[in-house]
Motif scaffolding. Structure first.
Motif, PDB file in Angstrom:
ATOM      1  N   UNK A 156       0.810  -1.214   0.000  1.00 30.32           N
ATOM      2  CA  UNK A 156       0.000   0.000   0.000  1.00 30.32           C
ATOM      3  C   UNK A 156       0.845   1.266   0.000  1.00 30.32           C
ATOM      4  N   UNK A 157       2.140   1.127   0.296  1.00 35.85           N
ATOM      5  CA  UNK A 157       3.035   2.294   0.338  1.00 35.85           C
ATOM      6  C   UNK A 157       3.713   2.446  -1.019  1.00 35.85           C
ATOM      7  N   UNK A 158       3.514   3.602  -1.630  1.00 30.06           N
ATOM      8  CA  UNK A 158       4.129   3.890  -2.936  1.00 30.06           C
ATOM      9  C   UNK A 158       4.865   5.219  -2.830  1.00 30.06           C
ATOM     10  N   UNK A 159       6.184   5.172  -2.978  1.00 28.47           N
ATOM     11  CA  UNK A 159       7.009   6.378  -2.865  1.00 28.47           C
ATOM     12  C   UNK A 159       7.988   6.432  -4.030  1.00 28.47           C
ATOM     13  N   UNK A 160       7.822   7.442  -4.868  1.00 23.90           N
ATOM     14  CA  UNK A 160       8.765   7.696  -5.962  1.00 23.90           C
ATOM     15  C   UNK A 160       9.523   9.003  -5.758  1.00 23.90           C
ATOM     16  N   UNK A 161       8.961   9.898  -4.931  1.00 27.72           N
ATOM     17  CA  UNK A 161       9.563  11.208  -4.675  1.00 27.72           C
ATOM     18  C   UNK A 161       9.414  11.542  -3.197  1.00 27.72           C
ATOM     19  N   UNK A 162      10.106  12.579  -2.759  1.00 27.77           N
ATOM     20  CA  UNK A 162       9.957  13.033  -1.378  1.00 27.77           C
ATOM     21  C   UNK A 162       8.528  13.487  -1.096  1.00 27.77           C
ATOM     22  N   UNK A 203      17.037  13.481   9.138  1.00 28.97           N
ATOM     23  CA  UNK A 203      15.863  14.149   9.706  1.00 28.97           C
ATOM     24  C   UNK A 203      15.886  15.643   9.420  1.00 28.97           C
ATOM     25  N   UNK A 204      17.048  16.263   9.599  1.00 25.58           N
ATOM     26  CA  UNK A 204      17.170  17.703   9.355  1.00 25.58           C
ATOM     27  C   UNK A 204      16.912  18.033   7.888  1.00 25.58           C
ATOM     28  N   UNK A 205      17.359  17.149   6.991  1.00 23.63           N
ATOM     29  CA  UNK A 205      17.102  17.385   5.562  1.00 23.63           C
ATOM     30  C   UNK A 205      15.607  17.315   5.269  1.00 23.63           C
ATOM     31  N   UNK A 206      14.923  16.306   5.823  1.00 27.28           N
ATOM     32  CA  UNK A 206      13.485  16.186   5.582  1.00 27.28           C
ATOM     33  C   UNK A 206      12.735  17.401   6.121  1.00 27.28           C
ATOM     34  N   UNK A 207      13.156  17.902   7.278  1.00 26.85           N
ATOM     35  CA  UNK A 207      12.529  19.106   7.823  1.00 26.85           C
ATOM     36  C   UNK A 207      12.715  20.286   6.877  1.00 26.85           C
ATOM     37  N   UNK A 208      13.896  20.374   6.274  1.00 28.80           N
ATOM     38  CA  UNK A 208      14.160  21.483   5.344  1.00 28.80           C
ATOM     39  C   UNK A 208      13.302  21.374   4.087  1.00 28.80           C
ATOM     40  N   UNK A 209      12.796  20.171   3.823  1.00 26.01           N
ATOM     41  CA  UNK A 209      11.947  19.947   2.656  1.00 26.01           C
ATOM     42  C   UNK A 209      10.458  19.984   2.993  1.00 26.01           C
ATOM     43  N   UNK A 252      13.764   5.341  -2.198  1.00 28.36           N
ATOM     44  CA  UNK A 252      14.515   6.434  -2.811  1.00 28.36           C
ATOM     45  C   UNK A 252      15.681   6.794  -1.894  1.00 28.36           C
ATOM     46  N   UNK A 253      16.731   7.348  -2.478  1.00 29.05           N
ATOM     47  CA  UNK A 253      17.852   7.829  -1.666  1.00 29.05           C
ATOM     48  C   UNK A 253      17.754   9.343  -1.535  1.00 29.05           C
ATOM     49  N   UNK A 254      18.225   9.856  -0.413  1.00 33.30           N
ATOM     50  CA  UNK A 254      18.222  11.305  -0.227  1.00 33.30           C
ATOM     51  C   UNK A 254      19.338  11.922  -1.060  1.00 33.30           C
ATOM     52  N   UNK A 255      19.086  13.057  -1.698  1.00 32.96           N
ATOM     53  CA  UNK A 255      20.125  13.698  -2.518  1.00 32.96           C
ATOM     54  C   UNK A 255      21.243  14.266  -1.664  1.00 32.96           C
TER      55      UNK A 255
END
Length: 249
Positions: A120-126, A143-149, A202-205
């Motif tokens: 049920x989980x589909x992730x192609x982008x942030x 975590x800090x990167x995700x917060x910035x996004x 996905x990998x974080x940039x």
């Protein structure tokens, strides 16, 4: 019989030799983040820990102790106190001027994972990932990167002890988790689980590299001493021996 000039020259040579590597004042901190740093049989070990110990041996600083704290506490100490070494830390733009750096000690790519059975989980982008909850470690680079996004506190469920994040994730308490592949495989192995249980999405940039981070009030001479020692163990094969050992495991 030695003349005065010869004696002076000998004493000067002994002085130079004894100072090629010198004792430093340093508090060394790390967190529980296997396989880079973790506790085993009451002793701090792991890939980066072995690299740090090799540097301490190279610089005649083997008497220094390594202490393990929760990441948030260790990070705060390194930010606010002098003569502190904190590892393993990602060198990011946001952190660049908060610390002095020695490295790199390891490459780092952080992946976003789901349980393979969670079709049920589909992730192609942030942006896709914002639909789900994520097991997160406060103050970690991921975590800090995700917060910035634009990820919110509601989406990022905190777990202060890194070693417990995978257990929480596979128990189904969150939808996603952030981990480098080596760390994910290691944590699953400790839980007697196979890597096939999970799926990287996905990998974080700009994942960057892992470094040793020193507090800003650490003398530049200490930074130079440790960087030179790291370069030396990379050139003489000691670093590769440590790396190959953990790759085999």
């Amino acid at each position: 019989m030695l003349n005065k000039s010869t004696i002076v020259l000998l004493l000067f040579s002994v002085f130079l030799f004894s100072n090629t590597a010198s004792s430093v004042e340093l508090t060394i901190l790390t967190e529980d983040y296997a396989p880079y740093n973790y506790m085993e049989d009451g002793k701090v070990t792991g890939f980066t820990t072995e690299v740090v110990r090799a540097i301490l041996k190279e610089t005649n600083n083997e008497q220094l102790n390594i202490e393990m704290y929760p990441w948030q506490r260790a990070y705060r100490i390194a930010e606010t106190q002098k003569n502190v070494l904190l590892y393993t830390m990602t060198r990011t733009h946001a952190r660049e001027n908060k610390f002095k750096w020695v490295g790199p000690v390891a490459e780092r790519t952080i992946w976003m994972w789901k349980l393979r059975k969670r079709t049920d989980i589909v992730v192609h982008t942030l942006e896709d990932a914002k639909k789900y909850t994520i097991t997160a470690v406060p103050q970690s680079a991921g975590t800090m990167y995700l917060k910035s996004q634009g990820f919110t506190e509601k989406q990022l469920n905190p777990m202060h002890k890194e070693s417990l994040t995978v257990a929480k994730f596979i128990a189904g308490r969150d939808d996603l988790i952030l981990k480098p592949k080596l760390a994910m495989a290691y944590e699953l192995k400790k839980l007697n689980k196979n890597i096939e249980l999970v799926e990287p999405l996905i990998s974080l940039p700009n994942s960057g590299s892992y470094y040793l981070a020193f507090s800003l009030e650490t003398p530049d001479s200490t930074i130079t001493l440790f960087q030179n020692a790291l370069d030396k163990i990379k050139s003489n094969g000691i670093f590769d021996q440590i790396y190959n050992k953990y790759m085999k495991e």
